[in-house]
Design an enzyme around this catalytic site. Structure first.
Site, PDB file in Angstrom:
ATOM      1  CG  ASP A 471      14.454 -33.488  -9.660  1.00 58.45           C
ATOM      2  OD1 ASP A 471      14.632 -34.962  -9.412  1.00 58.45           O
ATOM      3  OD2 ASP A 471      15.458 -32.855 -10.074  1.00 58.45           O
ATOM      4  CG  ASP A 541      20.503 -36.425 -13.141  1.00 59.52           C
ATOM      5  OD1 ASP A 541      19.563 -35.997 -13.405  1.00 59.52           O
ATOM      6  OD2 ASP A 541      21.007 -35.980 -11.849  1.00 59.52           O
TER       7      ASP A 541
HETATM    8  C1  GLA Z   1      18.220 -33.571 -10.584  1.00 59.83           C
HETATM    9  C2  GLA Z   1      17.847 -33.888 -12.011  1.00 59.83           C
HETATM   10  C3  GLA Z   1      18.561 -32.754 -12.650  1.00 59.83           C
HETATM   11  C4  GLA Z   1      18.367 -31.558 -12.347  1.00 59.83           C
HETATM   12  C5  GLA Z   1      18.793 -31.126 -11.016  1.00 59.83           C
HETATM   13  C6  GLA Z   1      18.537 -29.848 -10.368  1.00 59.83           C
HETATM   14  O1  GLA Z   1      19.797 -33.994 -10.279  1.00 59.83           O
HETATM   15  O2  GLA Z   1      17.963 -35.253 -12.207  1.00 59.83           O
HETATM   16  O3  GLA Z   1      18.059 -32.861 -14.002  1.00 59.83           O
HETATM   17  O4  GLA Z   1      17.261 -30.787 -12.510  1.00 59.83           O
HETATM   18  O5  GLA Z   1      18.247 -32.116  -9.862  1.00 59.83           O
HETATM   19  O6  GLA Z   1      19.158 -29.717  -9.085  1.00 59.83           O
END
Ligand code: GLA
Length: 748
Positions: A471, A541
Site C-alpha cells: 500500500d 477502496d
Molecule cells: C488503504 C487501502 C485499504 C486498506 C487500508 C488499511 O486505504 O486501500 O484497502 O488496506 O489502507 O489501512
C-alpha cells in the site's frame, strides 16, 4: 524486419499489418516526424507524407515537417520534448542526426520498468543518435515496434558528452504531432473511491493537459491520454492512446496550435523537475506506449490489455490463475486477534476461498492509523505466535497466507521514526505536513531502500507468505532530500520513484513465488509502472457494486482484467451505505481478480450458500474472468448511465460471459435487447443465465442461440411484463454464460 530505412530519402518506416510510424532525417539533419497511424504499404511514396501542415520554423528546416523530438528556442513555439539549460544560462537546443541502428528485440531501460519481448521476432527497435553540438548533449531516441500489435514504444536517453554539467528541465518520453485537431481527448480522472471516471472533451486551441505533482501517478488522473474522433465508438473509428510506464509525477498534454495541428506529449512532469547531467552522465526517460486503432476504443483497449498483461507484467503470476482472497480489512479494521482471524479464515475456507490476506493492523502497536508504520514486526498482543505462527495455522486450514505492508511510510509514533527521524521526506526547519497521520520515507536514499529490503525480506523469508498487498496511502509534501545538494533537489521526485522501483525489484526477485498487489488507498498509483512489479492492483477502496461499474469500466480502457482486484463486500456498503444484492456485488467483482472483503462468519445461511455458489461459478470460469478478452457493450458514462454491460470471451470466441447491470428499475419500460460482439456468427452457443431463475428474461435467453442472432438481435435484458418488472427491484445484475456447441452449425 518491420523497420526499413530508405537511404535516398533517409526515411525510416516502422511497420506491421496494423500500424506504420514514419520519420525522416531532413536535409539539414533534423529529424522530422511524418506519420503514425494505420499501416501504409512498405515502399509507398514517402515524399508526399510531409508538407504543408507545419508552419513553425522560418529558414531553419529543410521541409515543413514537425520535429520528432522538438526542442525549444529554435522557432517551434509549441510545447517541447526537451529543454536543457546550458552553462551560460541559455536553453535553445537544435538536435541533429548523427547515426542510427536497427536491431531485433527491445532494450530494457536502466532502472525503469518497460514492456519487453520474449521471443525472437516479437519486436524490432530503431535507435537514432542525435546531437546538439553547442551544448554537447547527445540524445538517443528509441522506437520499438511489436510485430503483431498496433503498438510503438518510445523512450529517450540523454548523455552529456561535454565537460560541464547541463541541467535538464524537461525530457519527455514522446511527442506526437497530428495534422488536425478534430479530436476528443479522453482521460481517466477521479478521486479517492472514485477512480478512473471517463471524461471526454473536444480539443480546443491552446494546451489541455492532465498530470500529477503528488509524487505518485495519482487517482486525480491516470497517466493515459486517448484521442478519438467524435464518431469513434467502442467498435468503429480512429483512436490514439498514449500511456506512460511510470508511477511518479507525469504530464500528458495536447496542444492545438494556430494552424489546428495537434501536438501530444507525455512524460515525467517538468513541473518541479530538473536533473543535473554531469559530464558523461546519462538520463533515461520512462517508456511511452503509443497505440493506434482504426477499430474503435475496444481495439485500442485490446492492444493495451494484451501488451500489459503479457509483456509488462512478469514472473510466475503473469499467467498463473490468481487466487480468490478473503481480506479482513472491512471485516475487522484494526480490531482483531489471532482467534478472530482464524475464525474468519476457517469460514472462508469452507466457502472455497483460497487465500487469507491479513490487512493493516498486525504490526507494532497499530490499533489505529496514527502509529507504528515502519515497525514491521508482529503485535504479539494480537498475534502471540507472530506472523509465522498465524501463517502456519492459516496454511494448516488449507489456505495460503498474504499480508499487507506499507513500506514507503512511517508513523511519528514508531520505533523507526525514533531511530531515523532523518529518513523522512521534508524540508529542514519547516513543519512536515502529515496526511493520514503518517510521513513518507525518503526512498531516494540508498540506506532507506536497503533497510526496507532487509526488514521485509526477513519477514517474507521467515513466514510462509504467498501474497503481499503493498500500500501507499499518502502523497508527498515538502519534497526535499537532505542527501541531495541544492542544485539536485529537482531530482527528488524521480529519485523517489527510482528507489521505490528498486525496492520492488529486489523483493520480487528475492521472492519470485510471491504475488504482489499494488495499492495506494485503492487506485492512487494504478499505472503501468507498477504492473511491471505487481501484476494486479487494488482498483479502488470503493467496493460498492454500482460505483465499481464506472471505476472498472474506466480502468478497463487501458488495464487488463488480470490487473484489477475486485472484492465483494458487506452491505450496507462501507463507502456509500448502499444495499445491493449479493449476486450483483459478485457479478461486478467477477470481472477481474475476485476476492471477498467481509466477515464470512456473519453471513446469513442464504448468503453463505450464495457466496459458495459464486466462488464455484468463478472458479469454473477463472481463465475467462482473469484473462479473457473484455468487450465493453454498454457504458455507465453514456446516456442516463442506468445500464452497464460488458463481456469477457476466450480467444477463440467459444466461451463468453456477459454481464448486464441495471442501477434503478423502471416500471413498464418494455423489452430491451443487448447486442453482443466478437462471437462466431456461424457458431451455436448454449446460453445459461446466472443467477438461475424462472423469470421471463431467464426463460427467453436460456438454450441454444446462434452467434449471429446474439450479435444482430441480442439477448433480452428486460422483459415487457410489468409484473416481472415489479419483482426485479434496483441494483440488479445478470450474467449470461455462452458456450459454443460442437459441431458448429445449425441452431434452434
Ligand atoms: C488503504 C487501502 C485499504 C486498506 C487500508 C488499511 O486505504 O486501500 O484497502 O488496506 O489502507 O489501512
Amino acid at each position: 524486419m518491420p523497420i526499413t530505412f530508405d537511404a535516398t530519402s533517409r526515411t525510416f518506416h516502422l511497420r506491421n499489418e496494423q500500424v506504420s510510424y514514419l520519420l525522416r532525417v531532413l536535409e539539414n539533419g533534423t529529424l522530422g516526424h511524418l506519420f503514425f497511424g494505420g499501416s501504409l504499404v512498405e515502399a509507398g511514396s514517402y515524399g508526399r507524407l510531409s508538407g504543408g501542415e507545419f508552419l513553425g520554423y522560418s529558414n531553419r528546416a529543410a521541409a515543413p515537417v514537425p520535429h520528432e523530438y522538438p526542442t525549444s528556442g529554435i522557432g517551434d513555439y509549441r510545447v517541447p520534448a526537451l529543454v536543457a539549460t546550458q552553462p551560460d544560462g541559455s536553453t535553445a537546443l537544435d538536435l541533429r542526426y548523427v547515426s542510427h541502428r536497427v536491431f531485433a528485440g527491445k532494450p530494457a531501460i536502466a532502472n525503469l520498468p518497460s514492456t519487453y519481448v520474449q521471443g525472437y521476432g516479437e519486436a524490432d527497435t530503431l535507435e537514432i543518435l542525435m546531437l546538439d553540438t553547442p551544448a554537447s548533449l547527445e540524445v538517443r531516441l528509441f522506437f520499438s515496434i511489436y510485430s503483431d500489435r498496433p503498438v510503438v514504444t518510445r523512450s529517450a536517453r540523454l548523455r552529456n558528452v561535454g565537460e560541464v554539467p547541463l541541467t535538464v528541465e524537461c525530457a519527455m518520453s514522446a511527442t506526437l504531432d497530428l495534422p488536425d485537431s478534430e479530436w476528443e481527448l479522453v482521460q481517466l480522472s477521479g478521486a479517492w473511491a472514485r477512480e478512473c471516471q471517463v471524461r471526454t472533451r473536444h480539443l480546443e486551441a491552446g494546451s489541455q493537459s492532465i498530470g500529477s505533482v503528488r509524487g505518485a501517478s495519482g487517482y486525480q488522473h491516470n497517466p493515459l491520454l486517448i484521442l478519438k474522433r467524435a464518431s469513434t465508438s467502442e467498435e468503429n473509428g480512429e483512436a490514439y492512446g498514449l500511456s506512460l510506464v511510470y508511477s511518479g509525477n507525469f504530464l500528458a498534454e495536447a496542444e492545438v496550435d494556430v494552424y489546428n495541428t495537434t501536438r501530444l506529449r507525455i512524460g515525467v512532469n517538468p513541473e518541479g523537475f530538473s536533473w543535473t547531467l554531469d559530464p558523461s552522465a546519462e538520463f533515461c526517460t520512462p517508456e511511452a506506449v503509443l497505440v493506434y486503432s482504426e477499430a474503435g476504443l475496444g481495439a485500442l483497449s485490446d492492444a493495451f490489455h494484451g501488451l500489459y498483461r503479457d509483456r509488462l507484467a512478469r514472473g510466475v503470476w503473469r499467467e498463473a490463475p490468481r487466487p480468490i482472497v478473503i481480506n479482513n480489512w472491512e471485516a475487522t479494521y484494526y480490531d482483531f486477534d489471532e482467534a478472530r482471524l482464524l475464525e474468519i479464515a476457517t469460514a472462508a475456507q469452507g466457502l472455497g476461498i483460497e487465500m487469507f490476506v491479513l490487512d493493516d493492523g498486525w504490526f507494532g502497536r497499530r490499533d489505529g492509523d496514527n502509529t507504528s508504520l515502519g515497525d514491521w514486526t508482529a503485535n504479539k498482543a494480537k498475534l502471540p505466535g507472530g506472523i509465522e505462527g498465524l501463517a502456519r495455522q492459516i496454511e494448516a486450514l488449507g489456505l495460503r497466507f498474504g499480508i499487507w505492508i506499507e513500506p514507503e511510510m512511517v508513523s511519528q509514533r514508531s520505533q523507526l521514526y525514533a531511530d531515523h527521524a532523518d529518513w523522512v521526506v521534508g524540508v529542514p526547519k519547516r513543519p512536515n505536513t502529515e496526511s493520514r497521520n503518517q510521513l513518507v520515507l525518503d526512498m531516494s536514499r540508498r540506506e532507506v531502500v536497503d533497510h526496507l529490503f532487509g526488514v521485509l525480506s526477513d519477514l517474507l523469508g521467515r513466514a510462509p507468505i504467498s501474497y503481499v498487498k503493498w500500500d501507499m496511502n499518502r502523497n508527498i509534501t515538502e519534497p526535499f532530500s537532505p542527501s541531495l545538494p541544492a542544485h539536485r533537489q529537482g531530482e527528488f521526485f524521480h529519485r523517489y520513484i527510482l528507489g521505490t522501483y528498486e525496492l520492488y525489484e529486489r523483493l520480487t526477485r528475492a521472492f519470485p513465488q510471491v504475488l504482489f498487489e499494488s495499492c495506494a488507498s485503492g487506485g492512487g498509483r494504478f499505472d503501468p509502472g507498477m504492473l511491471f512489479f505487481a501484476p494486479q492492483a487494488w482498483t479502488s477502496d470503493d467496493t460498492d457494486a454500482i460505483e465499481r461499474l464506472k471505476i472498472q469500466w474506466g480502468t478497463s480502457l487501458c488495464y487488463p482484467l488480470s490487473s484489477m482486484a475486485a472484492h465483494v463486500s458487506a452491505v450496507p456498503n462501507h463507502q456509500t451505505g448502499r444495499v445491493t444484492p449479493i449476486a450483483t456485488r459478485a457479478a461486478v467483482a467477477f470481472f477481474g481478480v475476485l476476492g471477498y472483503e467481509l466477515d464470512p462468519v456473519a453471513l446469513s445461511d442464504e448468503d453463505r450458500e450464495a457466496v459458495a455458489d459464486q466462488i464455484a461459478y468463478y472458479k469454473a470460469r477463472r481463465e475467462l474472468f482473469q484473462r479473457g478478452r473484455l468487450v465493453r457493450l454498454r457504458s455507465p458514462f453514456e446516456g442516463d448511465g442506468n445500464e452497464t454491460a460488458w463481456m469477457t470471451m476466450s480467444a477463440d470466441s467459444s466461451r463468453a460471459v456477459v454481464g448486464h447491470y441495471r442501477v434503478l428499475n423502471q416500471p413498464n419500460r418494455g423489452p430491451s435487447r443487448l447486442r453482443l460482439r466478437g462471437l462466431d456468427a456461424k457458431a451455436s452457443y448454449r446460453v445459461s443465465v446466472w443467477p438461475a431463475g424462472k423469470d421471463p428474461v431467464s426463460t427467453a435467453n436460456s438454450g441454444i442461440r446462434g452467434g449471429d442472432e446474439l450479435m444482430r438481435v441480442g439477448l433480452l435484458v428486460a422483459s415487457e411484463n410489468p409484473v416481472d418488472s415489479r419483482r426485479v427491484g434496483d441494483f440488479t445484475a445478470r450474467l449470461f454464460d455462452l458456450e459454443a456447441q460442437e459441431p458448429a452449425g445449425g441452431h434452434a
